[in-house]
Structures are given as structure tokens and as C-alpha cells.
Design a protein around this motif. Sequence first.
Motif, PDB file in Angstrom:
ATOM      1  N   TRP A 347      46.216  -6.414  61.950  1.00  0.00           N
ATOM      2  CA  TRP A 347      47.080  -6.759  60.820  1.00  0.00           C
ATOM      3  C   TRP A 347      47.553  -8.222  60.868  1.00  0.00           C
ATOM      4  O   TRP A 347      47.932  -8.773  59.847  1.00  0.00           O
ATOM      5  CB  TRP A 347      48.283  -5.815  60.759  1.00  0.00           C
ATOM      6  CG  TRP A 347      48.999  -5.661  62.062  1.00  0.00           C
ATOM      7  CD1 TRP A 347      50.032  -6.400  62.528  1.00  0.00           C
ATOM      8  CD2 TRP A 347      48.709  -4.701  63.069  1.00  0.00           C
ATOM      9  NE1 TRP A 347      50.418  -5.978  63.764  1.00  0.00           N
ATOM     10  CE2 TRP A 347      49.630  -4.921  64.128  1.00  0.00           C
ATOM     11  CE3 TRP A 347      47.769  -3.665  63.204  1.00  0.00           C
ATOM     12  CZ2 TRP A 347      49.627  -4.157  65.299  1.00  0.00           C
ATOM     13  CZ3 TRP A 347      47.777  -2.910  64.357  1.00  0.00           C
ATOM     14  CH2 TRP A 347      48.699  -3.149  65.386  1.00  0.00           C
ATOM     15  N   ARG A 349      45.450 -10.618  62.168  1.00  0.00           N
ATOM     16  CA  ARG A 349      44.238 -11.393  61.972  1.00  0.00           C
ATOM     17  C   ARG A 349      43.819 -11.429  60.512  1.00  0.00           C
ATOM     18  O   ARG A 349      43.278 -12.421  60.034  1.00  0.00           O
ATOM     19  CB  ARG A 349      43.119 -10.795  62.831  1.00  0.00           C
ATOM     20  CG  ARG A 349      41.888 -11.679  62.928  1.00  0.00           C
ATOM     21  CD  ARG A 349      40.893 -11.157  63.939  1.00  0.00           C
ATOM     22  NE  ARG A 349      40.281  -9.914  63.533  1.00  0.00           N
ATOM     23  CZ  ARG A 349      40.370  -8.771  64.206  1.00  0.00           C
ATOM     24  NH1 ARG A 349      41.085  -8.709  65.314  1.00  0.00           N
ATOM     25  NH2 ARG A 349      39.761  -7.679  63.777  1.00  0.00           N
ATOM     26  N   ASP A 350      44.051 -10.346  59.795  1.00  0.00           N
ATOM     27  CA  ASP A 350      43.660 -10.274  58.389  1.00  0.00           C
ATOM     28  C   ASP A 350      44.756  -9.558  57.615  1.00  0.00           C
ATOM     29  O   ASP A 350      45.015  -8.369  57.831  1.00  0.00           O
ATOM     30  CB  ASP A 350      42.325  -9.535  58.248  1.00  0.00           C
ATOM     31  CG  ASP A 350      41.681  -9.749  56.888  1.00  0.00           C
ATOM     32  OD1 ASP A 350      42.424  -9.912  55.898  1.00  0.00           O
ATOM     33  OD2 ASP A 350      40.435  -9.764  56.823  1.00  0.00           O
ATOM     34  N   LYS A 351      45.390 -10.289  56.699  1.00  0.00           N
ATOM     35  CA  LYS A 351      46.533  -9.743  55.957  1.00  0.00           C
ATOM     36  C   LYS A 351      46.122  -8.669  54.957  1.00  0.00           C
ATOM     37  O   LYS A 351      46.982  -7.987  54.387  1.00  0.00           O
ATOM     38  CB  LYS A 351      47.265 -10.877  55.207  1.00  0.00           C
ATOM     39  CG  LYS A 351      47.820 -11.962  56.132  1.00  0.00           C
ATOM     40  CD  LYS A 351      48.796 -11.393  57.148  1.00  0.00           C
ATOM     41  CE  LYS A 351      49.341 -12.495  58.042  1.00  0.00           C
ATOM     42  NZ  LYS A 351      50.262 -11.946  59.076  1.00  0.00           N
ATOM     43  N   ARG A 352      44.824  -8.487  54.741  1.00  0.00           N
ATOM     44  CA  ARG A 352      44.395  -7.445  53.799  1.00  0.00           C
ATOM     45  C   ARG A 352      44.662  -6.047  54.338  1.00  0.00           C
ATOM     46  O   ARG A 352      44.778  -5.089  53.571  1.00  0.00           O
ATOM     47  CB  ARG A 352      42.898  -7.584  53.507  1.00  0.00           C
ATOM     48  CG  ARG A 352      42.498  -8.854  52.769  1.00  0.00           C
ATOM     49  CD  ARG A 352      40.991  -8.933  52.654  1.00  0.00           C
ATOM     50  NE  ARG A 352      40.345  -8.938  53.958  1.00  0.00           N
ATOM     51  CZ  ARG A 352      39.034  -8.777  54.145  1.00  0.00           C
ATOM     52  NH1 ARG A 352      38.245  -8.575  53.105  1.00  0.00           N
ATOM     53  NH2 ARG A 352      38.522  -8.809  55.361  1.00  0.00           N
ATOM     54  N   GLU A 389      38.244 -25.752  57.083  1.00  0.00           N
ATOM     55  CA  GLU A 389      38.748 -24.720  56.183  1.00  0.00           C
ATOM     56  C   GLU A 389      38.934 -25.319  54.798  1.00  0.00           C
ATOM     57  O   GLU A 389      38.703 -26.510  54.589  1.00  0.00           O
ATOM     58  CB  GLU A 389      40.065 -24.145  56.731  1.00  0.00           C
ATOM     59  CG  GLU A 389      39.867 -23.386  58.043  1.00  0.00           C
ATOM     60  CD  GLU A 389      41.108 -22.642  58.470  1.00  0.00           C
ATOM     61  OE1 GLU A 389      42.226 -23.099  58.134  1.00  0.00           O
ATOM     62  OE2 GLU A 389      40.975 -21.599  59.130  1.00  0.00           O
ATOM     63  N   ASP A 447      38.340 -14.391  64.755  1.00  0.00           N
ATOM     64  CA  ASP A 447      37.616 -13.305  64.102  1.00  0.00           C
ATOM     65  C   ASP A 447      36.949 -12.454  65.178  1.00  0.00           C
ATOM     66  O   ASP A 447      36.953 -12.816  66.358  1.00  0.00           O
ATOM     67  CB  ASP A 447      36.567 -13.885  63.149  1.00  0.00           C
ATOM     68  CG  ASP A 447      36.128 -12.873  62.097  1.00  0.00           C
ATOM     69  OD1 ASP A 447      36.846 -11.881  61.900  1.00  0.00           O
ATOM     70  OD2 ASP A 447      35.071 -13.078  61.485  1.00  0.00           O
ATOM     71  N   GLN A 448      36.373 -11.354  64.779  1.00  0.00           N
ATOM     72  CA  GLN A 448      35.740 -10.468  65.747  1.00  0.00           C
ATOM     73  C   GLN A 448      34.564 -11.165  66.418  1.00  0.00           C
ATOM     74  O   GLN A 448      33.963 -12.094  65.852  1.00  0.00           O
ATOM     75  CB  GLN A 448      35.257  -9.202  65.043  1.00  0.00           C
ATOM     76  CG  GLN A 448      34.275  -9.478  63.909  1.00  0.00           C
ATOM     77  CD  GLN A 448      33.846  -8.219  63.213  1.00  0.00           C
ATOM     78  OE1 GLN A 448      33.295  -7.332  63.850  1.00  0.00           O
ATOM     79  NE2 GLN A 448      34.087  -8.134  61.914  1.00  0.00           N
ATOM     80  N   ALA A 487      30.966 -13.259  57.545  1.00  0.00           N
ATOM     81  CA  ALA A 487      31.827 -14.360  57.980  1.00  0.00           C
ATOM     82  C   ALA A 487      30.971 -15.606  58.146  1.00  0.00           C
ATOM     83  O   ALA A 487      29.783 -15.528  58.463  1.00  0.00           O
ATOM     84  CB  ALA A 487      32.540 -14.025  59.289  1.00  0.00           C
TER      85      ALA A 487
END
Length: 534
Positions: A347, A349-352, A389, A447-448, A487
Motif C-alpha cells: 500500500w 509502494r502503489d497508492k492504487r 520520471e 517496484d517488484q 513496468a
Amino acid sequence: MGLVPSDLTSVGHRTSGLVFYEHRRSSVVLNLPGLEVFPGDLLVSDGAADYLCHPLLLLNSESKKPRWPFSKRGVQGKDKHKYITDLENCLSSVKIRDFGVYEFCSLKDKTWNEVMETHQKVPTDQLDLRKQQEAVWELFTSECTYFLDHLLVLKMIFMNTLKYLQNHEYLLDVDLWRLFANLEELTQTSLGFVNGLFSIIKNYVDASEALPLMDFISVLTKYFRGSLCQSHQMYCLNYSAAVFYLETLRQRDDFGIYLKWCEQNEQCRRLHLPELLVAPLHRLTRYPLLLKNIWRRSIDSTEKIMIYSIKEKVEKSLRDLEGKVKWLDNFQKFRHLQEIIVWPPLWDRDKRFFIPEYLKHIFKEHMAENILSPTNRCLLYDGKLTLAESTRFLDVYLFLFDDFLLVTKTKRNKKKLGGSDTGVMCPLLTPELQAIIKEGGSCKVLDQPIPLDRLVVKSIDPLHVSVFGLRNAFLIQHENRYRQCIAAFLLQAQMENDKKAWIAQLTAAISCYSKNQETKKISLFTLPAESSEI
């Protein structure tokens, strides 16, 4: 000639002699060519087990706290001058005992011919025997030099002086074991070996009757099949960590004064501590050469077989050490990587992804840190890059393992942690990572992990990215099992050569991984079919 006591407490100054050349040789213990040993039982072997139990490798919360934090950077302020003066006064009271109590001190610079000229002559029909005796004499005199000019200097001048200072409340935080390892055991074992050979040679030379055979085989068997190789293995396993630890200590004023005082002692023969510390590594690699020389000059078939088996035993010890060093280096490196790499929860790492608070405990059952547990995984390449980015550039650090790529964001802690101990840093890490550790920073996973069979690397033409101000850029893509890109990372290297190096390393790792996977598939399909009767 008479035997001498084995008590090391009664030794001191030695007479000047021939400077032994072993310290000029480069160490080959850590890189024996052609050897790929991957031991699976290191944790139960005596040497590795003792070493792994040492606090240096136990990277828990307690080991990070220095025992004497006030002296880590030396005494500061107005008391510094007084502290240094008191330390120098304490050093001036140190007494180094004489090294010359051993009778073999007078023999180590003599040749076998010089010794035999004053006692007895070998008949002309026994010249082959004389050659063998010369080879045994070379083993004996070189061991004398090693013991007197290296081990005893390390023990009596450096280690005992440091013990003396610590007894007087100086340099209390310096860890003797991390610096000298099992030097006490090494010195006692070498002394026993020298005394054993000396006794055999003494009995042979002093014999008044016809020449007896020199029974050196029993001494070789006792020590080379006993503690001589094991004690050297233990020391060599600690060597790289000791050298790195020494470099951190040399930055301190108080340790520098102690080191200078020791190295100025005439018995050091202008050798510095690093040159003395490497001597046991050189000695261990020289034993097979000396034994081979004795074997070549022996004429008795039974004797040759025994000497050859002893030589094989020592060479096996070297191969075993090579495997242990590789395994231990990898073990240390991964333990430190576990400390510095931070795995944020899903949660964060990725707010989605929304996970209610009462359900978050479910995800803690499978800790992501286990992926870096020290197993057979190897770190192939790592380094600092810049990630482009949409609105900013981000400093990232990439770790290329033999089965996946990990992209992390470097986070530096401007305020140094008062309890951090730079002495536990791993010398195998890059200077960039060491600097991050020193500042109390970390590498946060972005990321993973990207499996190498799902990784695509593409070089970017400078014309395509010049509008964005990028140079030396390349792209890595993470594809899922359906070959969909899930990614992408647009990375920039500092120099064109760095970019080429990264692309070459990534391409080679992907190719090697694919070949290994194909080999596994082939071996799986070629297994014998089960019987229809089962």
C-alpha cells in the motif's frame, strides 16, 4: 644444540638476519584459478562455525552498538591534547622482550652445507639423500623465518602492545579478534612445528655413529594432518575483514599513534602492519611447494607416497579455503544488503491498492526480505544511476542478481546516527553503498523484482532523448508471462562507458539465466521414464 621452551612470554629482540621474501608475494589464497567450490556444510565445519558465531557477522541490534561510543572518533575538544600525551607516555613504558631465546634463531640464515661441514660429511654415494635433506632444511628455515619475523612480531609488538594499552584504559573499543583473529593459536602451532623439525634435525646432526635416517615424516604427518592447516584457514577467513577494519581504525589519531610506535620498532624491519597481516596467507600457499620439493628429492617409494599424500592434504585444504572464502564473502555481502535494502509494503509502494488497517497483518506473514537470504543467489553487478520520471530525476541504485534485477531509491540520512558503527561495514560493498551505510541511509525498493526471463533491455538513441536533457540513457522493461509490459524504467548513466557496461552486464546475465533454465528443462525431460508397473 638443545631444544628451547615453547613459552612465548619469554621472547624479545632477535639478531638481524636475512630478510625473507614471502611478504613481497601477492596473495593467491582468495583467487585460486580454476576452482569453483560451493561447500554445503560450512556451517558445521569447525573453522567456519567459529567464525560465523563472531559478533562481526551477527548483524542484530546489539551488534550495531559500539561498546565504547565515546572513543569511536577519539577524544575531542580541550582534553584531546592531554589524552594523546598520556597515550604516548603509556607507550613509552611498554617493554618488548627479547626474541633471541630460541636456539634455532642462529640457524635460520644458514645453509644445510654450513651446518653439516662442522659435524659430518655425506658419502658421495648418498648425494640423493643430501638433496632431500636440503629440501627439509628449506622447510625448516623458512618456517623459522615465518615464525620469528612475522608471527612473533605481530604477537609481541602489535597484539601484546594493544593489550597493554587496553589494560591501561586506552583504545578500549578496538576489537582484538577482528584485527588479529586466532593469531595466538597460529603462533603456538608454528612454534610447535619448528620445534618438532628442530628436534629431528638436532638428533640427526649430533649423531656420532653412522648417519641415521632423518625421521621428518612423523613431524610432517603430525602437523599437516593436524592443526597447522586448520589454524591457517581460520586466520585466512578473517583476513579481508581484518584489513578493512584496520583501514577504518587508521583514520583515528589515537590508533595512528599506537600503529606508528609499533611499526618503528626495529624488529619490524620496516614492514608495516598490512604486510605482516598477510604473511599467514602467503605461508599457507607456500606449503605445497615446499612439500613437493621434498617429494621430488626423495628416493624411497614408501616415503614418497606418504609425502605426496601430505601434499595432497594441504592442497585440498587450500581448495576448501577457496570455497569457504567465496561462500563467506557472499554470506557477509547478503547480510549487509538485508540491512540496507528496505522493502515498503504494497500500500505504500502503489497508492492504487487499498488495504484496511485490520487486514495489513496478513501481508506481514511473508516477509519480502527473505528474498535476500544468503543462499546460492549471487550479486553480479550493482551501481548508481538516475531514473527519469515525468517531473523529476531520481537517484536510484540497481542490484543485478543472477536471477532478477532490483531497482531501489537511495535515501541518505544527513544526520548521522550516533550509535552507528562504521566498523561493521562490509568491504565487499561498493564505495557508494558504504557511504550510504555510513550516513545511516538506505535503499528503498521502487517496484517488484524483475526476473531476468521477463527483462528487456534497450539502448536509447541520444537524438530521441536530447529534448529531455538526457544523456547516456537506456530503457529496461518488465514483461509479465503474457509478454505485456507492466513496468518501464528510463535510466541515465553518468558516462557513456557506464551505460555500455550496464547493458553488457544485463545482456550477459539474461543470456546466462536463459541457458541455465534450458539446461534444467533438458535434464528434466531426459529423466528415465517410470515403469508401467509402478
